[in-house]
Enzyme design. Sequence first.
Site, PDB file in Angstrom:
ATOM      1  CG  HIS A 102      -0.336  -0.124   2.454  1.00 23.41           C
ATOM      2  ND1 HIS A 102       0.121  -1.418   3.003  1.00 23.41           N
ATOM      3  CD2 HIS A 102      -0.125   0.673   3.549  1.00 23.41           C
ATOM      4  CE1 HIS A 102       0.519  -1.284   4.346  1.00 23.41           C
ATOM      5  NE2 HIS A 102       0.844   0.085   4.549  1.00 23.41           N
ATOM      6  CG  HIS A 104       0.957   5.471   4.233  1.00 28.97           C
ATOM      7  ND1 HIS A 104       0.096   5.291   5.236  1.00 28.97           N
ATOM      8  CD2 HIS A 104       1.694   4.207   4.203  1.00 28.97           C
ATOM      9  CE1 HIS A 104       0.206   4.182   6.119  1.00 28.97           C
ATOM     10  NE2 HIS A 104       1.257   3.541   5.485  1.00 28.97           N
TER      11      HIS A 104
HETATM   12  P1  5GP Z   1       1.647   0.457   7.439  1.00 26.59           P
HETATM   13  O1  5GP Z   1       2.111   0.689   8.853  1.00 26.59           O
HETATM   14  O2  5GP Z   1       1.654  -1.043   6.980  1.00 26.59           O
HETATM   15  O3  5GP Z   1       2.535   1.179   6.478  1.00 26.59           O
HETATM   16  O4  5GP Z   1       0.360   1.188   7.284  1.00 26.59           O
HETATM   17  C1  5GP Z   1      -1.122   0.547   7.537  1.00 26.59           C
HETATM   18  C2  5GP Z   1      -2.186   1.404   7.649  1.00 26.59           C
HETATM   19  O5  5GP Z   1      -3.270   0.845   7.551  1.00 26.59           O
HETATM   20  C3  5GP Z   1      -1.859   2.296   8.890  1.00 26.59           C
HETATM   21  O6  5GP Z   1      -1.743   3.735   8.613  1.00 26.59           O
HETATM   22  C4  5GP Z   1      -3.141   2.058   9.460  1.00 26.59           C
HETATM   23  O7  5GP Z   1      -3.665   3.175  10.401  1.00 26.59           O
HETATM   24  C5  5GP Z   1      -4.046   1.330   8.632  1.00 26.59           C
HETATM   25  N1  5GP Z   1      -4.962   0.529   8.921  1.00 26.59           N
HETATM   26  C6  5GP Z   1      -4.945  -0.447   9.696  1.00 26.59           C
HETATM   27  N2  5GP Z   1      -6.093  -1.137  10.028  1.00 26.59           N
HETATM   28  C7  5GP Z   1      -6.851  -0.790   8.920  1.00 26.59           C
HETATM   29  C8  5GP Z   1      -8.267  -0.877   8.580  1.00 26.59           C
HETATM   30  O8  5GP Z   1      -8.880  -1.847   9.244  1.00 26.59           O
HETATM   31  N3  5GP Z   1      -8.994  -0.349   7.691  1.00 26.59           N
HETATM   32  C9  5GP Z   1      -8.260   0.934   7.226  1.00 26.59           C
HETATM   33  N4  5GP Z   1      -8.947   1.500   6.358  1.00 26.59           N
HETATM   34  N5  5GP Z   1      -7.128   1.218   7.508  1.00 26.59           N
HETATM   35  C10 5GP Z   1      -6.341   0.544   8.384  1.00 26.59           C
END
Ligand code: 5GP
Length: 140
Positions: A102, A104
Site C-alpha cells: 500500500h 499512503h
Molecule cells: P503500514 O504501517 O503497514 O504502512 O500502514 C498500515 C495502515 O493501515 C496504517 O496507517 C493504519 O492506520 C491503517 N489501517 C490499519 N487497519 C486498518 C483498517 O482496518 N482499515 C483501514 N482503512 N485502515 C487500516
Amino acid sequence: MNYDSNNIFAKILRGEIPCHKVYEDDHSLAFMDVMPQADGHTLVIPKRGSRNLLDAEPVELGPLLASVQKVSRAVRKAFNAEGVLIQQFNEPAAGQTVFHLHFHVLPRTAGTALRPHTGQMADPALLADHAGRIRGALTD
Ligand code: 5GP
C-alpha cells in the site's frame, strides 16, 4: 516472507470488512486510512496480493502508481493542500504493519504536524465525509 491473504486489506478487497472507498479500477482500490495521520490520509492498494514493494510484480507497479497519482491530485484539491506526501513501508523494521502492498497519500500544509502512525481511530462519519470530498475532486 510470503503473502498472507488473511491480512486486513485483503479482507477489505473481498468485501469482508468495510472501508470508506475513494477510488477503484481494475487494478487498484483507494480508501481512507482509519487512523489518519492527517485529514484526507488515503491508502492506495493493488488488487493483486503482494506483501509489499519487494515482492510485487514490476508490471503491476505502473498502473498502481497511476492510481496513486490520480488519488494524490484529488487529495490535494479536496484538502486545498500545499503538498502531498507519499509513504510506503516495507517490513516491520521499516514501519510496515499491514502486509499487503500500500501507498499512503497524505495532504501536507507547512506548519501542520502529522499525527502519529497508527495512532487514533477517526470518527467514521468524518472519514465518510473526507472520502466524499476526495471522490468529488477526482478527475478522469
Ligand atoms: P503500514 O504501517 O503497514 O504502512 O500502514 C498500515 C495502515 O493501515 C496504517 O496507517 C493504519 O492506520 C491503517 N489501517 C490499519 N487497519 C486498518 C483498517 O482496518 N482499515 C483501514 N482503512 N485502515 C487500516
